[in-house]
Design a protein around this motif. Structure first.
Motif, PDB file in Angstrom:
ATOM      1  N   ASN A  23      -8.156  -5.454   1.329  1.00  0.00           N
ATOM      2  CA  ASN A  23      -7.506  -4.723   2.416  1.00  0.00           C
ATOM      3  C   ASN A  23      -7.481  -3.221   2.139  1.00  0.00           C
ATOM      4  O   ASN A  23      -7.711  -2.415   3.052  1.00  0.00           O
TER       5      ASN A  23
ATOM      6  N   ARG B 185      -2.670  -8.271   7.893  1.00  0.00           N
ATOM      7  CA  ARG B 185      -3.421  -8.335   6.635  1.00  0.00           C
ATOM      8  C   ARG B 185      -4.644  -9.223   6.838  1.00  0.00           C
ATOM      9  O   ARG B 185      -4.563 -10.292   7.449  1.00  0.00           O
TER      10      ARG B 185
ATOM     11  N   ASP C 260      -5.482  -8.019  -1.841  1.00  0.00           N
ATOM     12  CA  ASP C 260      -4.939  -6.657  -1.818  1.00  0.00           C
ATOM     13  C   ASP C 260      -6.066  -5.640  -1.883  1.00  0.00           C
ATOM     14  O   ASP C 260      -6.125  -4.687  -1.091  1.00  0.00           O
ATOM     15  N   ARG C 261      -6.973  -5.853  -2.828  1.00  0.00           N
ATOM     16  CA  ARG C 261      -8.055  -4.904  -3.016  1.00  0.00           C
ATOM     17  C   ARG C 261      -8.998  -4.898  -1.815  1.00  0.00           C
ATOM     18  O   ARG C 261      -9.527  -3.854  -1.430  1.00  0.00           O
TER      19      ARG C 261
ATOM     20  N   VAL D  56       3.249  -1.720   2.113  1.00  0.00           N
ATOM     21  CA  VAL D  56       3.455  -2.842   1.202  1.00  0.00           C
ATOM     22  C   VAL D  56       4.580  -3.702   1.749  1.00  0.00           C
ATOM     23  O   VAL D  56       5.661  -3.197   2.074  1.00  0.00           O
TER      24      VAL D  56
ATOM     25  N   ALA E 204       2.880  -7.100  -1.405  1.00  0.00           N
ATOM     26  CA  ALA E 204       1.459  -7.228  -1.061  1.00  0.00           C
ATOM     27  C   ALA E 204       1.040  -6.099  -0.133  1.00  0.00           C
ATOM     28  O   ALA E 204       1.846  -5.569   0.634  1.00  0.00           O
ATOM     29  N   HIS E 205      -0.237  -5.731  -0.205  1.00  0.00           N
ATOM     30  CA  HIS E 205      -0.767  -4.646   0.611  1.00  0.00           C
ATOM     31  C   HIS E 205      -1.151  -5.158   2.003  1.00  0.00           C
ATOM     32  O   HIS E 205      -1.855  -6.162   2.143  1.00  0.00           O
ATOM     33  N   TYR E 206      -0.659  -4.427   3.003  1.00  0.00           N
ATOM     34  CA  TYR E 206      -0.950  -4.757   4.392  1.00  0.00           C
ATOM     35  C   TYR E 206      -1.515  -3.523   5.097  1.00  0.00           C
ATOM     36  O   TYR E 206      -1.363  -2.397   4.626  1.00  0.00           O
TER      37      TYR E 206
END
Length: 534
Positions: free
Chosen positions: A463, A439, A460-461, A482, A486-488
């Protein structure tokens, strides 16, 4: 009028259907062999020239841009000319295809393919054998059986092992869960009958449970639903920090199910999770299954390449104790889709998928020991996908293919060290195979922006934006997932041609897109807020 006549053909006003009159000329047979040779040669030439001049894995075309090209084609008006059709295909498909052979395709479990397998694909498509019965495949039946035995030996499943090729890991997992379900039901039926309180299969099904790693593949949950157990029949077993199943948690769940009168029909261990490439502790899990009398299934769709690894076979230690195993040759054996198999320790368990049809595999054929594969398969008509692996092994050899897989695992280890030392990124876990989940977090340069970087939603946005912008540029393709909400981003390395320099370049591109987003005036404001305000 003859009962065999077609009224439309006798109606002059209907007119000829373009291409219909010469349909017989397109059939592949002894009279059209030269036409077949020319057409296939032209098609292969087009693909070869396209790949030779491809400089990026993707053009970045959007659905909105490409869809009109496809929908605008009138399928009622054939072109009639193979050359014209290939020209059209180049425009609507090849030009914008996603090319897995490119070293900067780093997204999903899609591998570049070896040429011997492509040779097999061309042959099997033309001959068009169906691998259900002997009278449709003959030698194909025996070749598939030989490859199943070879794979079972590599797994160490023993002399009683067997299996069958499938369309992919999802079907293999479904097949294994079907066998595990029916074995569990058979055992409960026997035990309850002996106790004088017999239960029928419909009464047993609600008590069945599957224990699977929370990092395991979603196809296990889908299999439970398809088999009438429901998604809730799958119990997610927690993982450790390396995303491997925690055996303490598994032991606790096995004990809880026993106390509550639930039947663990299967424990699913994973040898190569999709997101992290993690390998569950197979020997310890096998011990727990043996004590509990539970079916052990190992989903090695990704990690099966270790079977032929000259240097890392030990990572699969314990897999030989499985009751069933999923392998995907079209992931880490560098085979074209589709090429997969499900294998079992005890060939008699495959009978749960057997059904005798008088027209296809009558009982008297089995009595005469005429071999067929339909008795073992969930499919009836089935491609001779085994031929691709057969030619790969006969031309290249297992060690050469295994070395290719070792190379991508080596590259992932190098990439982890690169990421771990890069202050712009955090990486979730050190890989066992060839997957890296990481990330963008900012690093020293981004910290100059202000305290907005403390906003997890903003990161998040950033990435998500970086991944989308990268794909739109066509420079590289990476995946996303995710982790803990969280976004990865995710690299899945399956191309031995991918260099550490390629990876470093892609990391710089990602950081550039993320930093550009973070520097934009409205970056801190969620998109839905801006849309509502407008």
């Amino acid at each position: 009028m003859s009962l065999l006549a077609h009224p439309a053909a006798e109606d002059p006003s209907s007119g000829p259907i373009p291409g219909a009159a010469d349909g017989r000329a397109h059939l592949f047979n002894d009279r059209t062999a030269d036409r077949y040779r020319r057409s296939v040669s032209d098609g292969v030439g087009l693909v070869a020239s396209t790949v030779a001049r491809t400089t990026r894995p993707f053009t970045g075309v959007t659905p909105a841009e490409l869809a009109p090209e496809i929908t605008g084609i009138d399928l009622e008006r054939p072109l009639g000319d193979p050359a014209a059709a290939l020209d059209e295909l180049e425009r609507v498909y090849l030009k914008d295809a996603v090319y897995f052979h490119h070293p900067r395709y780093l997204a999903h479990l899609n591998c570049p393919v070896v040429i011997p397998a492509l040779l097999g694909e061309a042959i099997l498509s033309a001959v068009n054998s169906s691998l259900d019965t002997w009278d449709q495949s003959a030698g194909g039946t025996l070749i598939e059986r030989r490859l199943i035995n070879w794979t079972a030996a590599r797994l160490g499943l023993g002399e009683a092992a067997d299996g069958v090729f499938t369309s992919g890991g999802t079907q293999s997992n479904l097949h294994a869960m079907l066998l595990a379900r029916d074995e569990a039901c058979k055992l409960v039926e026997k035990e309850t009958a002996a106790a004088g309180t017999p239960l029928t299969k419909p009464q047993i099904l609600p008590r069945l449970r599957i224990l699977a790693s929370q990092a395991g593949h979603f196809s296990i949950a889908k299999a439970a639903a398809v088999l009438g157990l429901g998604y809730e029949a799958v119990i997610a077993v927690p993982c450790d920090q390396d995303r491997r199943m925690r055996t303490v948690a598994l032991a606790r769940e096995l004990d809880r199910c026993r106390r509550e009168g639930l039947v663990v029909m299967a424990v699913v261990a994973t040898a190569g999770t999709t997101d992290f490439g993690s390998i569950d502790p197979l020997p310890e899990i096998a011990d727990l299954c043996a004590r509990a009398g539970a079916w052990l299934h190992v989903d090695a769709a990704y990690g099966c390449g270790l079977l032929i690894s000259p240097r890392r076979r030990h990572l699969l230690d314990g897999i030989e104790r499985a009751d069933s195993v999923t392998v995907d040759y079209h992931k880490s054996f560098f085979q074209p889709v589709s090429s997969s198999a499900v294998l079992v320790r005890d060939r008699t368990t495959l009978s749960h998928a057997t059904y005798h049809a008088d027209y296809l595999n009558p009982a008297h054929s089995a009595e005469r020991l005429i071999p067929n594969q339909v008795d073992k398969s969930l499919q009836t008509t089935r491609r001779f996908d085994a031929l691709k692996l057969w030619l790969t092994l006969r031309i290249m050899g297992a060690d050469a293919v295994g070395e290719l897989f070792d190379e991508v695992v080596d590259r992932a280890a190098e990439a982890w060290r690169l990421l771990d030392a890069d202050p712009r990124y955090e990486v979730v876990t050190r890989p066992q195979l060839s997957t890296l989940v990481f990330r963008y977090t900012g690093g020293p340069s981004a910290r100059l922006l202000d305290a907005r970087l403390l906003d997890a939603g903003l990161l998040d946005r950033a990435n998500l934006h970086a991944r989308e912008a990268l794909a739109a540029s066509g420079e590289a393709v990476v995946a996303g997932t995710v982790v803990d909400g969280a976004h990865y981003l995710k690299f899945t390395l399956l191309n031995p041609e991918t260099s550490l320099g390629d990876i470093a370049h892609v990391l710089d591109l990602i950081a550039g897109h993320a930093e550009q987003y973070l520097s934009s005036p409205d970056a801190a404001e969620p998109e839905f807020t801006r849309a509502r305000a407008s």
